[in-house]
Design an enzyme around this catalytic site. Structure first.
Site, mmCIF file in Angstrom:
data_model
loop_
_atom_site.group_PDB
_atom_site.id
_atom_site.type_symbol
_atom_site.label_atom_id
_atom_site.label_comp_id
_atom_site.label_asym_id
_atom_site.label_seq_id
_atom_site.Cartn_x
_atom_site.Cartn_y
_atom_site.Cartn_z
ATOM 1 N N SER A 8 9.084 -6.787 0.889
ATOM 2 C CA SER A 8 9.989 -6.159 1.848
ATOM 3 C C SER A 8 9.227 -5.123 2.656
ATOM 4 O O SER A 8 8.177 -4.638 2.229
ATOM 5 C CB SER A 8 11.149 -5.475 1.122
ATOM 6 O OG SER A 8 11.875 -4.680 2.036
ATOM 7 N N HIS A 9 9.782 -4.794 3.824
ATOM 8 C CA HIS A 9 9.210 -3.707 4.623
ATOM 9 C C HIS A 9 9.307 -2.391 3.869
ATOM 10 O O HIS A 9 8.550 -1.475 4.096
ATOM 11 C CB HIS A 9 9.995 -3.551 5.934
ATOM 12 C CG HIS A 9 9.554 -4.486 6.989
ATOM 13 N ND1 HIS A 9 9.713 -5.837 6.887
ATOM 14 C CD2 HIS A 9 8.911 -4.267 8.156
ATOM 15 C CE1 HIS A 9 9.209 -6.401 7.975
ATOM 16 N NE2 HIS A 9 8.723 -5.469 8.752
ATOM 17 N N SER A 10 10.302 -2.332 2.995
ATOM 18 C CA SER A 10 10.582 -1.081 2.308
ATOM 19 C C SER A 10 10.178 -1.174 0.837
ATOM 20 O O SER A 10 10.551 -2.120 0.131
ATOM 21 C CB SER A 10 12.081 -0.784 2.442
ATOM 22 O OG SER A 10 12.528 -0.004 1.370
#
Lengths: 130, 206
Positions: A8-10
């Site tokens: 994920s980007h996060s």
């Protein structure tokens, strides 16, 4: 057992999806979170993903779950950077990251092969919410 | 004397200098980090190439740039430009001088890499809307018998026109696609950074 990688980007999303999936699957199911950049910021890091895939493979392959944009692209790039033999048994699931990873992890924990894990994850696309 | 390393330094510096501009463009239609990401990428690349010989061959240099961007950019531009530089590095292997035909082949390999990675085509408001016209202009210039620098000048002009064109179209790829019609009127940050690099290379070689 098929390994699972969450991209994920996060950092928090990747860790959170891992936490949710582990609650459903067996505790010894291998799930590796590869969220964010190498400094922990929002983004994706092909090197981190590559390392996660290599660590998640125990010979039965790896199902990778990704959110969007550069996460998907970084998975593609990571696959090009790893050993070609390993790359053959690594597949990006065509599934939503949360629902797909949970369904896939449960399937993987039952000892199913990669194809079955990916199929079950794909099925999570059709989860009705209304 | 022009060297690959110095050319690369000029190109990277141009991107770093445009950090705020690229970020502003991306804030309008994307996640607002393109300039920051690209600047961080080239700053990391600069550290990696600082240890290389001043006359390092172009293939090694471009490979270092590609891997440097991949490992440090963080956004979609990392895998996209990283793949582009890696693919271009494969085309110039063993060459000490780059003629227009080789330069175009490198540009085409870079374009193909970006397409493989991003699954985009021309007209989707991406960096390809600058790079594909640049390649097409270069092709015409080569056939007309122009010099290397003249070919590059034509490529830059086509890329600049391409950036203008991105203002008129809807984004269907990347984060900007969520905005649909609201992306019209804004130029694409990726097409802009591609053009910044071509302009810098031209200014250096001219």
């Amino acid at each position: 057992m098929v390994g699972i990688v969450i991209v994920s980007h996060s950092v928090k999303i990747a860790e959170g999806v891992k936490e949710l999936a582990l609650q459903m699957a067996r505790k010894d199911q291998l799930i590796i979170a590869a969220g964010g950049t190498d400094t922990g910021d929002i983004g994706s890091d092909p090197m981190k993903i590559q390392a996660a895939i290599e660590a998640a493979d125990k010979g039965d392959g790896v199902a990778v779950f990704a959110d969007l944009g550069s996460a998907v692209m970084s998975v593609g790039l990571a696959k090009e950077m790893i050993d070609p033999q390993l790359a053959q048994r690594v597949c990006l699931a065509n599934a939503p990251i949360v629902e797909g990873a949970i369904a896939g992890a449960v399937e993987a924990a039952m000892g199913s092969p990669l194809e079955k894990v990916l199929e079950t994850a794909y099925g999570a696309r059709n989860m009705e919410k209304q | 004397m022009t060297t690959a390393k110095e050319a690369l330094r000029v190109v990277g510096q141009a991107v770093i200098d445009k950090k705020s501009y690229l970020t502003d463009l991306d804030q309008a239609i994307g996640d607002g980090d393109h300039g920051i990401n690209m600047a961080r990428g080239f700053e990391s690349v600069f550290k990696k190439i600082a240890v290389l010989d001043d006359n390092i061959d172009l293939t090694t240099l471009l490979k270092t740039v590609g891997m440097g961007l991949i490992s440090s950019v963080g956004g979609a531009a990392g895998p996209l430009y990283g793949t582009a530089f890696l693919r271009a590095s494969g085309v110039c292997a063993g060459k000490t001088e780059i003629d227009a035909v080789t330069a175009k082949a490198m540009l085409d390999a870079a374009i193909k890499g970006i397409q493989d990675r991003g699954k985009a085509k021309k007209g989707e408001k991406t960096m390809l809307d600058a790079l594909i016209p640049a390649s097409e202009a270069m092709d015409i210039a080569i056939k007309a018998g122009k010099t290397e620098v003249e070919c590059l000048a034509d490529a830059v002009q086509a890329a600049q026109k391409g950036v203008e064109y991105t203002k008129t179209i809807i984004a269907t790829k990347g984060r900007a696609s969520y905005l649909a019609e609201r992306s019209i009127g804004h130029q694409d940050p990726g097409a802009t950074s591609s053009t910044v690099m071509l302009e810098a290379l031209y200014n250096y070689l001219e």
